[in-house]
Design an enzyme around this catalytic site. Structure first.
Site, mmCIF file in Angstrom:
data_model
loop_
_atom_site.group_PDB
_atom_site.id
_atom_site.type_symbol
_atom_site.label_atom_id
_atom_site.label_comp_id
_atom_site.label_asym_id
_atom_site.label_seq_id
_atom_site.Cartn_x
_atom_site.Cartn_y
_atom_site.Cartn_z
ATOM 1 N N THR A 182 0.830 -1.204 0.000
ATOM 2 C CA THR A 182 0.000 0.000 0.000
ATOM 3 C C THR A 182 0.866 1.256 0.000
ATOM 4 O O THR A 182 0.579 2.229 -0.712
ATOM 5 C CB THR A 182 -0.929 0.007 1.229
ATOM 6 O OG1 THR A 182 -1.623 -1.230 1.295
ATOM 7 C CG2 THR A 182 -1.930 1.136 1.157
ATOM 8 N N ASP A 183 1.926 1.231 0.795
ATOM 9 C CA ASP A 183 2.838 2.381 0.839
ATOM 10 C C ASP A 183 3.572 2.556 -0.485
ATOM 11 O O ASP A 183 3.721 3.678 -0.994
ATOM 12 C CB ASP A 183 3.851 2.188 1.969
ATOM 13 C CG ASP A 183 3.247 2.392 3.339
ATOM 14 O OD1 ASP A 183 2.513 3.361 3.527
ATOM 15 O OD2 ASP A 183 3.513 1.565 4.229
ATOM 16 N N VAL A 184 4.081 1.459 -1.031
ATOM 17 C CA VAL A 184 4.833 1.545 -2.282
ATOM 18 C C VAL A 184 3.945 2.057 -3.412
ATOM 19 O O VAL A 184 4.334 2.949 -4.182
ATOM 20 C CB VAL A 184 5.443 0.177 -2.637
ATOM 21 C CG1 VAL A 184 6.071 0.207 -4.024
ATOM 22 C CG2 VAL A 184 6.497 -0.229 -1.601
ATOM 23 N N GLY A 187 3.307 5.708 -2.978
ATOM 24 C CA GLY A 187 4.485 6.475 -3.378
ATOM 25 C C GLY A 187 4.585 6.616 -4.881
ATOM 26 O O GLY A 187 4.924 7.690 -5.409
#
Length: 413
Positions: A182-184, A187
């Site tokens: 989710t973070d990647v 980003g």
């Protein structure tokens, strides 16, 4: 020219993963990234060890390997954002930057006069990107959130994991993706939005506010599964390492481990059966066409594993190599970086920290972006906390040495 974005300066008010992933990508593409950190602890992930980076003498530092994964090509300045002077300093920097990226909780930066509306008055051309768990509006906007929560709320965990027992699998329930996907993804979405806003600025002459939410990113990530749900109204089921529409296309046991074997069409299926020494299996009524193989998947897997477990993985890799049959080993990371294609693509690289920052080589995964005319560059190792404070104050803001020292004396930087 040191990169396609070398004319851009980024003010990085992010920490942990989603924001730093975005700003590292911008830095790889040549942007001058100024990473703002707390004077005491810096980015949270500096302390997320073990493991730890080592200095020029091979001794552990206080910076984690995790931190190094997404903070190259940045200069670090420490600023106490709680002090009015620190807030004023960041407004000065925002006036000198093209892009600002932040991942504070909703409303936190507004208290300091560092929200988009405030900074747009200082710099109307500023492209300002906010990354939060749930976005800038809506009933959940004020809630903090993290990758695992969004994997769960956004539907990914419900479809990830082995098939349930009633569906012929071993069960085990929902499983997260071990990488903070989710973070990647957030980003990457932030990077795409920022580059689009920079391009739009050529026409409009002004910046804009970009709203990136972790929940939005992970829901959109599931679009191909969701499309089927929209049409049928049925919840996709967990299928483990299998494919919901193709059979065979999954992991299989061999004599000494596991490997991936697939057949995307009936022609490949016949080639596969012949290569396994069982050409007649391709023409059994229950396996003749893809729809048949999908309907009889559990028996198909048992029949294939009865053959594949007679030989080790390498035997099958060698057998399938020249036949156009989709196959792959399931590599651990030591095998990944011994892989001839990974080595050819130079996906492992290292950057030496300057002696003034303690030295020591930092091993990293290279950028996957390949550009023929303006390639990515690796100019700065992940910085020691505050190591760029002096140069940023003097070179970017034009402070004198005495002014910089006064800011240090007052604990602003």
């Amino acid at each position: 020219m040191s990169g396609p974005l070398s004319h851009l300066r980024v003010l990085d008010l992010t920490r942990v993963l989603a924001g730093p992933w975005c700003t590292q990508t911008l830095g790889d593409l040549g942007a001058d990234v100024i990473k703002v950190e707390r004077p005491d602890t810096g980015d949270d992930t500096r302390a997320w060890g073990p493991s730890w980076l080592t200095d020029g003498e091979g001794k552990p530092t206080t910076d984690s390997a995790y931190f190094s994964s997404c903070n190259r090509n940045k200069r670090s300045i420490t600023v106490d954002i709680s002090k009015p002077e620190g807030q004023a300093l960041l407004r000065e920097l925002a006036a000198k930057c093209d892009i600002l990226v932040e991942n504070y909780k909703l409303g936190d930066l507004k208290r300091y006069g560092l929200d988009y509306e405030s900074l747009a008055r200082v710099n109307p051309k500023l492209v300002y990107c906010s990354i939060t768990a749930y976005g800038q509006d809506g009933p959940y906007a004020q809630r903090p959130g993290y990758d695992l929560l969004c994997q769960a709320e956004g539907g990914l965990m419900a479809i990830n994991g082995h098939a349930d027992v009633e569906d012929g699998g071993p069960g085990g329930g929902p499983v997260k993706v071990v990488i903070a996907v989710t973070d990647v993804l957030s980003g990457l979405n932030a990077t795409i939005g920022i580059l689009a806003a920079v391009e739009a600025r050529h026409s409009t002459g002004r910046g804009q506010h970009i709203d990136i939410a972790l929940l939005d990113s992970i829901v959109q990530f599931g679009a191909n599964q969701i499309a089927t749900y929209f049409i049928t109204g049925k919840q996709p089921k967990r299928v483990g390492n299998a494919h919901v529409n193709l059979a065979p296309y999954q992991s299989f046991r061999t004599a000494d481990g596991y490997m991936i074997v697939g057949a995307g069409n009936d022609g490949q299926w016949r080639k596969l059966c012949e290569a396994m020494g069982s050409p007649d299996m391709a023409f059994r009524p229950e396996y003749l066409e893809m729809k048949d193989r999908n309907a009889h998947r559990p028996q198909l897997v048992r029949d294939m594993e009865a053959i594949l477990t007679k030989h080790p993985t390498q035997h099958w890799l060698d057998t399938f190599a020249s036949l156009g049959i989709p196959h792959a080993p399931i590599n651990t990371y030591d095998q990944v970086f011994a892989h001839p294609q990974v080595q050819h693509r130079a996906l492992k690289m290292s950057i030496e920290r300057p002696a003034a920052q303690g030295g020591g080589a930092v091993a990293m995964v290279a950028s996957p972006i390949r550009m023929s005319d303006t390639p990515v560059t690796y100019r700065h190792a992940p910085p020691v906390k505050g190591s760029g404070t002096e140069s940023i104050l003097l070179e970017v803001l034009g402070k004198s040495a005495a002014e910089a020292q006064a800011l240090r004396d007052r604990g602003v930087v």
